[in-house]
Design an enzyme around this catalytic site. Structure first.
Site, PDB file in Angstrom:
ATOM      1  N   LYS A  77      -6.766  -1.072   5.500  1.00 41.39           N
ATOM      2  CA  LYS A  77      -5.998  -0.484   4.205  1.00 41.39           C
ATOM      3  C   LYS A  77      -7.362  -0.845   2.954  1.00 41.39           C
ATOM      4  CE  LYS A  77      -2.156  -0.594   1.253  1.00 41.39           C
ATOM      5  NZ  LYS A  77      -0.699  -1.037   1.152  1.00 41.39           N
ATOM      6  N   SER A 152       3.322   1.908   0.305  1.00 43.51           N
ATOM      7  CA  SER A 152       1.943   2.353  -0.149  1.00 43.51           C
ATOM      8  C   SER A 152       0.789   2.630   1.052  1.00 43.51           C
ATOM      9  CB  SER A 152       1.515   1.425  -1.420  1.00 43.51           C
ATOM     10  OG  SER A 152       1.484   0.085  -0.412  1.00 43.51           O
ATOM     11  N   SER A 176       5.964  -1.425   2.298  1.00 44.77           N
ATOM     12  CA  SER A 176       4.881  -0.661   2.439  1.00 44.77           C
ATOM     13  C   SER A 176       4.266  -0.368   3.836  1.00 44.77           C
ATOM     14  CB  SER A 176       3.420  -1.150   1.600  1.00 44.77           C
ATOM     15  OG  SER A 176       4.139  -0.719   0.259  1.00 44.77           O
TER      16      SER A 176
HETATM   17  N1  GLN Z   1       7.157   0.768  -2.798  1.00 41.98           N
HETATM   18  C1  GLN Z   1       7.314  -0.541  -2.966  1.00 41.98           C
HETATM   19  C2  GLN Z   1       6.602  -0.828  -4.373  1.00 41.98           C
HETATM   20  O1  GLN Z   1       6.234   0.274  -5.011  1.00 41.98           O
HETATM   21  C3  GLN Z   1       6.649  -1.560  -2.247  1.00 41.98           C
HETATM   22  C4  GLN Z   1       5.303  -1.535  -2.132  1.00 41.98           C
HETATM   23  C5  GLN Z   1       4.489  -2.315  -1.214  1.00 41.98           C
HETATM   24  O2  GLN Z   1       5.141  -2.848  -0.321  1.00 41.98           O
HETATM   25  N2  GLN Z   1       3.254  -2.973  -1.506  1.00 41.98           N
HETATM   26  O3  GLN Z   1       6.448  -1.966  -4.966  1.00 41.98           O
END
Ligand code: GLN
Length: 483
Positions: A77, A152, A176
């Site tokens: 990532k 994400s 995410s």
């Molecule tokens: N979707 C969640 C957020 O927007 C989690 C994101 C993540 O785990 N990096 O914060």
């Protein structure tokens, strides 16, 4: 080759039926065939990957012992540093930032001769649940190109699902890893907070962030965890807890294990078809001899509110370093230094990142600190206590991973609150710091549905044991998208 798992290609390498160079080349072929449609990669390093693959082939030829991950193509990532490659966090503000050092996980992978083929697309700074917040391009779900892969770590999930890498790394602050794994039909593990070093992971919310693997099946997950887990003196929150050989949890009997079903996770808002799939999953585990027990986690209803206060507060502080001076992007016309900060940040950050910075700054400001930030910390403690108590009674907690299947691109991108609801089942786990895995559990109209298993602190092994038993019985991990 692209439909095979990590352990399957490993076997071919061991039997000398394929070389690491051939395997790496076939992966780049696959990427050039499908990634125009998927958009999982932000950067490829064909030269570096082939060089590594060649080295491993030579080691094998000399009869040297090699690691399980040696010679096998994988990707990372784009918020995790790989020396010499860009780390953009899918943000304009870091568009040209080249990492001057390796993250701890990268170092471990390199020591184990992993073939790193590139960096993966994501929501900007890991903020989002659909990967539509990337400043560069959107990622598409390999099962349906009109739908999102989740986020994400959408690039990390989609690359594994589409056979563009044998495994990948992502990060999970509130879901995410697990939510995109669920939406793309792959296995995703968020380990216990502190199990894996965060050194070299660009911080979003430091008390919640954790790196973890995406794999095609549970066996592969155990192999990757074996390599990336462990203490690191460069991360003061990394735990001094011994790393087990996680493969010893594979092929085990789960008879008599206690599995808790929290009733709050099956309330309103859960798509009825997903509920059906998770209930089938419960039946499968029952049949395998597990004891099912209804439990209650009443503080769960506050988890999303607590998460968006704490995560945004920490983000507003962590992202202060991107000032147009030290890293990446700088605005062209400015009058003085303050103007330089303001313009660089205004132009460099996307809307969702700015929204979080404003929310977090507000929650941390003198007049609101007690009412929001401090209150959220107190509720966090209650959530932690609730999980600790639950694990006195059960070995594992089972829930859906996501309340919906993959949604259409654009469906939620104009409604941040609705997007935030995608994480309703995953954020409590980061707040408590316990580990959780998402494994494929079925399909609704051809779209994958994941089941989440949550474990007690440092009990990743228990999660793998139950997941592997489930996988052997159901084989949902074998279903691949037709792309
Ligand atoms: N979707 C969640 C957020 O927007 C989690 C994101 C993540 O785990 N990096 O914060």
């Amino acid at each position: 080759m692209h439909t095979k798992t990590l352990h399957e290609v490993k076997e071919l390498i061991n039997k000398k039926e394929i070389s690491c160079v051939e395997l790496t080349k076939s992966t780049f072929d696959r990427i050039s065939k499908v990634d125009d449609k998927i958009g999982a990669y932000l950067q490829l390093d064909e030269e570096g990957a082939l060089k590594k693959a060649r080295e491993v082939d030579e080691k094998i030829q000399r009869g040297e012992e090699t690691s399980f991950l040696a010679g096998i193509p994988m990707a990372i990532k784009d918020n995790i540093c790989v020396e010499g490659l860009k780390t953009t966090c899918a943000s304009k503000i870091l568009e040209n930032f080249v990492a001057p050092y390796d993250a701890h996980v990268t170092k471990k992978l390199k020591e184990n001769d992993a073939v790193i083929i590139g960096k993966l697309n994501m929501d900007e700074f890991a903020m989002g649940s659909s990967s539509e917040n990337s400043a560069f391009k959107k990622v598409k779900n390999p099962f349906d190109l009109e739908r999102v892969p989740g986020g994400s770590s959408g690039g990390s999930a989609a690359a594994v699902a589409a056979g563009e890498a044998y495994y990948t790394l992502g990060s999970d602050t509130g879901g995410s890893i697990r939510q995109p794994a669920s939406l793309c039909g792959v296995v995703g593990l968020k380990p216990t907070y502190g199990r894996i070093s965060r050194y070299g992971l660009v911080a979003f919310a430091s008390s919640l962030d954790q790196i973890g693997p995406f794999t095609k099946d549970v066996e592969d997950c155990a192999h990757v965890l074996n390599v990336i887990a462990g203490h690191d003196s460069m991360d003061s929150t990394s735990a001094k807890v011994e790393v087990e050989d996680y493969t010893k949890y594979l092929n085990q009997d789960i008879k008599g294990m206690k599995i808790g079903i929290p009733k709050e996770y099956f309330a309103e808002g859960l798509n009825p078809e997903i509920r059906g799939i998770i209930e089938n999953g419960i039946e499968v585990l029952k049949k395998l001899g597990a004891e099912i027990k209804e439990i209650s986690l009443p503080m769960s209803k506050y988890a999303l509110a607590v998460y968006y206060i704490l995560a945004s507060s920490e983000a507003s502080s962590n992202l202060a370093r991107f000032d147009g001076i030290r890293y990446g992007f700088r605005a062209e016309d400015f009058e003085d230094v303050v103007d330089l900060y303001v313009k660089s940040r205004s132009q460099g950050f996307g809307d969702e990142v700015k929204r979080r910075i404003m929310l977090g700054t507000y929650a941390l400001s003198a007049g609101y600190y007690d009412a929001y930030y401090k209150k959220a910390l107190k509720v966090r403690t209650l959530i932690i206590q609730e999980y600790k108590k639950a694990f006195e009674e059960v070995d594992v907690i089972l829930t859906p991973t996501s309340p919906t299947v993959a949604f259409k691109l654009g469906e939620k991108s104009n409604n941040p609150l609705e997007m935030y609801l995608s994480d309703i089942y995953t954020v409590p786990i980061n707040i408590a710091g316990v580990p959780a895995i998402s494994i494929p559990a079925g399909f609704v109209d051809g779209l994958p549905v994941g089941m989440q298993l949550i474990g007690d602190y440092f009990k990743e092994g228990t999660l793998l044991k139950v997941s592997h038993a489930f996988e052997r019985e159901t084989e949902f991990t074998k279903v691949k998208p037709s792309i």
